[in-house]
Write a protein that holds these residues in place. Structure first.
Motif, PDB file in Angstrom:
ATOM      1  N   ALA A 118       1.027  -1.132  -0.163  1.00  0.00           N
ATOM      2  CA  ALA A 118      -0.144  -0.530  -0.275  1.00  0.00           C
ATOM      3  C   ALA A 118       0.860   1.154   0.133  1.00  0.00           C
ATOM      4  CB  ALA A 118      -1.021   0.391   1.118  1.00  0.00           C
ATOM      5  N   ALA A 119       2.196   1.355   0.736  1.00  0.00           N
ATOM      6  CA  ALA A 119       3.063   2.188   0.818  1.00  0.00           C
ATOM      7  C   ALA A 119       3.683   2.744  -0.626  1.00  0.00           C
ATOM      8  CB  ALA A 119       3.743   2.338   1.661  1.00  0.00           C
ATOM      9  N   GLY A 120       3.424   1.287  -1.190  1.00  0.00           N
ATOM     10  CA  GLY A 120       4.671   1.205  -3.404  1.00  0.00           C
ATOM     11  C   GLY A 120       5.519   0.955  -2.813  1.00  0.00           C
ATOM     12  N   TYR A 121       5.611   0.181  -2.237  1.00  0.00           N
ATOM     13  CA  TYR A 121       7.565  -1.269  -2.474  1.00  0.00           C
ATOM     14  C   TYR A 121       6.395  -2.096  -2.966  1.00  0.00           C
ATOM     15  CZ  TYR A 121       9.025   2.522   1.469  1.00  0.00           C
ATOM     16  OH  TYR A 121       9.097   3.825   1.906  1.00  0.00           O
ATOM     17  N   ARG A 122       7.357  -2.815  -3.796  1.00  0.00           N
ATOM     18  CA  ARG A 122       7.762  -3.570  -4.515  1.00  0.00           C
ATOM     19  C   ARG A 122       8.550  -4.890  -4.576  1.00  0.00           C
ATOM     20  NH1 ARG A 122       3.911  -2.058  -4.834  1.00  0.00           N
ATOM     21  NH2 ARG A 122       2.113  -1.011  -6.456  1.00  0.00           N
ATOM     22  N   LEU A 123      10.153  -4.746  -3.598  1.00  0.00           N
ATOM     23  CA  LEU A 123      11.388  -5.575  -3.283  1.00  0.00           C
ATOM     24  C   LEU A 123      10.901  -5.253  -2.119  1.00  0.00           C
ATOM     25  CD1 LEU A 123      12.941  -7.233  -3.784  1.00  0.00           C
ATOM     26  CD2 LEU A 123      15.008  -5.791  -4.490  1.00  0.00           C
ATOM     27  N   LEU A 124      10.274  -6.471  -1.138  1.00  0.00           N
ATOM     28  CA  LEU A 124      10.614  -6.281   0.099  1.00  0.00           C
ATOM     29  C   LEU A 124      11.685  -7.928   1.013  1.00  0.00           C
ATOM     30  CD1 LEU A 124       6.784  -6.465   0.712  1.00  0.00           C
ATOM     31  CD2 LEU A 124       7.971  -4.629   0.138  1.00  0.00           C
ATOM     32  N   LYS A 125      11.972  -7.869   1.895  1.00  0.00           N
ATOM     33  CA  LYS A 125      12.616  -8.268   2.746  1.00  0.00           C
ATOM     34  C   LYS A 125      12.733  -8.985   3.081  1.00  0.00           C
ATOM     35  CE  LYS A 125      16.662  -8.258   6.115  1.00  0.00           C
ATOM     36  NZ  LYS A 125      18.113  -7.684   5.763  1.00  0.00           N
ATOM     37  N   LEU A 126      12.581 -10.329   3.083  1.00  0.00           N
ATOM     38  CA  LEU A 126      11.652 -11.370   4.165  1.00  0.00           C
ATOM     39  C   LEU A 126      12.723 -12.346   5.657  1.00  0.00           C
ATOM     40  CD1 LEU A 126       9.664 -13.175   3.768  1.00  0.00           C
ATOM     41  CD2 LEU A 126       9.663 -14.946   2.647  1.00  0.00           C
ATOM     42  N   PHE A 127      12.211 -11.372   6.238  1.00  0.00           N
ATOM     43  CA  PHE A 127      13.222 -11.780   7.948  1.00  0.00           C
ATOM     44  C   PHE A 127      12.594 -12.171   8.603  1.00  0.00           C
ATOM     45  CE2 PHE A 127      15.152 -10.728  11.159  1.00  0.00           C
ATOM     46  CZ  PHE A 127      16.542 -11.218  11.667  1.00  0.00           C
ATOM     47  N   PRO A 128      12.667 -13.926   9.552  1.00  0.00           N
ATOM     48  CA  PRO A 128      14.019 -13.844   9.002  1.00  0.00           C
ATOM     49  C   PRO A 128      13.740 -15.365   8.303  1.00  0.00           C
ATOM     50  CG  PRO A 128      13.087 -14.664  11.100  1.00  0.00           C
ATOM     51  CD  PRO A 128      12.230 -13.528  11.243  1.00  0.00           C
ATOM     52  N   ALA A 129      14.024 -15.611   7.558  1.00  0.00           N
ATOM     53  CA  ALA A 129      13.710 -16.861   6.459  1.00  0.00           C
ATOM     54  C   ALA A 129      14.154 -17.661   6.346  1.00  0.00           C
ATOM     55  CB  ALA A 129      14.660 -16.452   5.274  1.00  0.00           C
ATOM     56  N   GLU A 130      14.425 -18.315   7.556  1.00  0.00           N
ATOM     57  CA  GLU A 130      14.533 -20.358   8.031  1.00  0.00           C
ATOM     58  C   GLU A 130      13.832 -20.312   9.441  1.00  0.00           C
ATOM     59  OE1 GLU A 130      16.579 -23.178   6.228  1.00  0.00           O
ATOM     60  OE2 GLU A 130      15.292 -22.116   5.156  1.00  0.00           O
ATOM     61  N   PRO A 131      13.866 -19.208  10.396  1.00  0.00           N
ATOM     62  CA  PRO A 131      12.676 -19.884  11.393  1.00  0.00           C
ATOM     63  C   PRO A 131      11.713 -19.676  10.967  1.00  0.00           C
ATOM     64  CG  PRO A 131      14.668 -18.531  12.003  1.00  0.00           C
ATOM     65  CD  PRO A 131      15.073 -18.271  10.070  1.00  0.00           C
ATOM     66  N   ILE A 132      11.594 -18.619   9.731  1.00  0.00           N
ATOM     67  CA  ILE A 132       9.689 -18.430   9.964  1.00  0.00           C
ATOM     68  C   ILE A 132       9.184 -19.125   8.324  1.00  0.00           C
ATOM     69  CG2 ILE A 132       9.432 -16.368  10.825  1.00  0.00           C
ATOM     70  CD1 ILE A 132       9.172 -15.644   7.535  1.00  0.00           C
ATOM     71  N   ASN A 133      10.246 -20.797   8.132  1.00  0.00           N
ATOM     72  CA  ASN A 133       9.975 -21.233   6.487  1.00  0.00           C
ATOM     73  C   ASN A 133       9.175 -20.419   6.175  1.00  0.00           C
ATOM     74  OD1 ASN A 133       9.237 -23.884   5.518  1.00  0.00           O
ATOM     75  ND2 ASN A 133       8.307 -24.419   6.592  1.00  0.00           N
ATOM     76  N   ALA A 134      10.387 -19.475   5.501  1.00  0.00           N
ATOM     77  CA  ALA A 134       9.357 -18.492   4.227  1.00  0.00           C
ATOM     78  C   ALA A 134      10.484 -19.096   2.618  1.00  0.00           C
ATOM     79  CB  ALA A 134      10.890 -17.575   4.032  1.00  0.00           C
ATOM     80  N   LEU A 135      10.536 -20.706   2.513  1.00  0.00           N
ATOM     81  CA  LEU A 135      10.574 -21.485   0.963  1.00  0.00           C
ATOM     82  C   LEU A 135       8.859 -21.969   0.831  1.00  0.00           C
ATOM     83  CD1 LEU A 135      13.662 -23.570   0.985  1.00  0.00           C
ATOM     84  CD2 LEU A 135      12.978 -21.301  -0.651  1.00  0.00           C
ATOM     85  N   ALA A 136       8.486 -21.671   1.619  1.00  0.00           N
ATOM     86  CA  ALA A 136       6.931 -22.236   1.873  1.00  0.00           C
ATOM     87  C   ALA A 136       6.122 -20.754   2.034  1.00  0.00           C
ATOM     88  CB  ALA A 136       5.972 -22.885   3.296  1.00  0.00           C
ATOM     89  N   LEU A 137       6.637 -19.456   2.912  1.00  0.00           N
ATOM     90  CA  LEU A 137       5.214 -18.911   2.512  1.00  0.00           C
ATOM     91  C   LEU A 137       5.603 -17.859   1.484  1.00  0.00           C
ATOM     92  CD1 LEU A 137       6.220 -16.167   5.004  1.00  0.00           C
ATOM     93  CD2 LEU A 137       4.306 -17.442   4.729  1.00  0.00           C
ATOM     94  N   LEU A 138       7.098 -18.333   0.660  1.00  0.00           N
ATOM     95  CA  LEU A 138       7.148 -17.631  -1.012  1.00  0.00           C
ATOM     96  C   LEU A 138       6.350 -18.383  -1.403  1.00  0.00           C
ATOM     97  CD1 LEU A 138      11.281 -17.464  -0.644  1.00  0.00           C
ATOM     98  CD2 LEU A 138       9.709 -15.778  -1.892  1.00  0.00           C
ATOM     99  N   SER A 139       5.972 -19.996  -1.805  1.00  0.00           N
ATOM    100  CA  SER A 139       5.700 -20.379  -2.546  1.00  0.00           C
ATOM    101  C   SER A 139       3.337 -20.703  -2.438  1.00  0.00           C
ATOM    102  CB  SER A 139       5.209 -22.199  -2.122  1.00  0.00           C
ATOM    103  OG  SER A 139       4.667 -22.936  -2.766  1.00  0.00           O
ATOM    104  N   ALA A 140       3.404 -19.722  -1.547  1.00  0.00           N
ATOM    105  CA  ALA A 140       1.927 -19.115  -0.364  1.00  0.00           C
ATOM    106  C   ALA A 140       1.655 -18.206  -1.669  1.00  0.00           C
ATOM    107  CB  ALA A 140       1.702 -19.680   0.704  1.00  0.00           C
ATOM    108  N   TRP A 141       2.549 -17.323  -1.225  1.00  0.00           N
ATOM    109  CA  TRP A 141       3.003 -15.867  -1.287  1.00  0.00           C
ATOM    110  C   TRP A 141       2.568 -15.782  -3.322  1.00  0.00           C
ATOM    111  CZ3 TRP A 141       5.834 -12.691   2.567  1.00  0.00           C
ATOM    112  CH2 TRP A 141       5.388 -13.392   3.904  1.00  0.00           C
ATOM    113  N   ARG A 142       3.021 -16.187  -4.249  1.00  0.00           N
ATOM    114  CA  ARG A 142       2.955 -16.167  -5.594  1.00  0.00           C
ATOM    115  C   ARG A 142       1.813 -15.845  -6.272  1.00  0.00           C
ATOM    116  NH1 ARG A 142       6.293 -20.686  -7.711  1.00  0.00           N
ATOM    117  NH2 ARG A 142       5.100 -21.092  -9.260  1.00  0.00           N
ATOM    118  N   GLY A 143       0.094 -15.892  -5.395  1.00  0.00           N
ATOM    119  CA  GLY A 143      -0.561 -16.217  -5.906  1.00  0.00           C
ATOM    120  C   GLY A 143      -0.974 -14.835  -5.636  1.00  0.00           C
ATOM    121  N   PRO A 144      -1.531 -14.489  -4.147  1.00  0.00           N
ATOM    122  CA  PRO A 144      -2.018 -13.026  -3.502  1.00  0.00           C
ATOM    123  C   PRO A 144      -1.278 -11.835  -3.492  1.00  0.00           C
ATOM    124  CG  PRO A 144      -1.188 -14.216  -1.679  1.00  0.00           C
ATOM    125  CD  PRO A 144      -1.174 -15.695  -3.088  1.00  0.00           C
ATOM    126  N   PHE A 145      -0.078 -12.350  -3.715  1.00  0.00           N
ATOM    127  CA  PHE A 145       1.244 -10.916  -4.250  1.00  0.00           C
ATOM    128  C   PHE A 145       1.846 -10.937  -5.314  1.00  0.00           C
ATOM    129  CE2 PHE A 145       0.737 -11.387   0.339  1.00  0.00           C
ATOM    130  CZ  PHE A 145      -0.395 -10.651   0.726  1.00  0.00           C
TER     131      PHE A 145
END
Ligand SMILES: O=C[C@H](O)COP(=O)(O)O
Ligand SMILES: CC(=O)C(=O)O
Length: 212
Positions: A124-151
């Motif tokens: 909403a603030a206009g950003y398109r490249l975001l840091k995803l942190f802390p990747a491994e503790p939050i299982n970011a590989l799964a998040l990235l896959s789930a977010w491909r649709g809505p984001f």
């Protein structure tokens, strides 16, 4: 003002080494070694008193590496790193104050996110490249896959607990523009001033993961 496009500033760099400086001289040596190894960007964290001076020295001495600041926790720090010569800045999270300050800044700002609501606030603030942190503790590989649709319009820079092996898995994700990590600047190499090893690690990372 509007958001500076972080993907333009990072210019296709896929690996952003995260480095905490012990001294200005060390910082210049590290940036030089990384650059010789083929790396084109470095994130210097604001976790030591020399960090701003280290950013300024890298900008001056190694002009062909994009120098950025990490651990930017408030708007005052964002202004300070821009003044020091950083061309991009990242945070481990995001606040309304920083989302606004990033829009007013002349550098590229990457807010940190770990939840869908934070992605939505940054979008909403206009950003398109975001840091995803802390990747491994939050299982970011799964998040990235789930977010491909809505984001679908968002690209991410996962950081946190990623090593050379995991980096490959992250960079295969279509919504990953680049990733951050400290594995190219190991503590023992820094303590020994072993710049050759850092250059070798950088060269290996570029060869196996690709610089751009
Ligand atoms: O805070 C910085 C990031 O966590 C990068 O460090 P790391 O790759 O050692 O997790
Ligand atoms: C986590 C990170 O890279 C930062 O401190 O900005």
């Amino acid at each position: 003002m509007s958001v500076v496009d972080a993907q333009v500033v990072l210019d296709g760099e896929r690996i952003v080494p995260v480095y905490t400086p012990a001294s200005v001289a060390e910082a210049v040596a590290v940036a030089t070694a990384l650059r010789r190894g083929g790396i084109g960007a470095i994130e210097v964290t604001l976790r030591t008193p020399v960090a701003l001076a280290a950013i300024a020295a890298i900008a001056e001495a190694v002009p062909d590496i994009a120098v950025g600041a990490g651990t930017v926790l408030d708007a005052e720090q964002l202004r300070a790193v821009q003044h020091a010569g950083a061309t991009f800045a990242v945070s481990p999270g995001c606040t309304p104050e920083l989302l606004q300050a990033g829009r007013d800044a002349a550098l590229a700002y990457l807010p940190g996110v770990a939840t869908g609501s934070e992605v939505m606030a940054a979008l909403a603030a206009g950003y398109r490249l975001l840091k995803l942190f802390p990747a491994e503790p939050i299982n970011a590989l799964a998040l990235l896959s789930a977010w491909r649709g809505p984001f679908a319009q968002v690209r991410f820079c996962p950081t946190g607990g990623i090593d050379a092996t995991r980096a490959r898995d992250y960079l295969r994700q279509p919504n990953v523009a680049c990733l951050g990590g400290s594995w190219l600047t190991p503590a023992d190499a820094l303590a020994q001033g072993d710049w050759g090893r850092i250059e070798t690690l950088a060269r290996e990372a570029v060869a196996t993961l690709g610089a751009g």
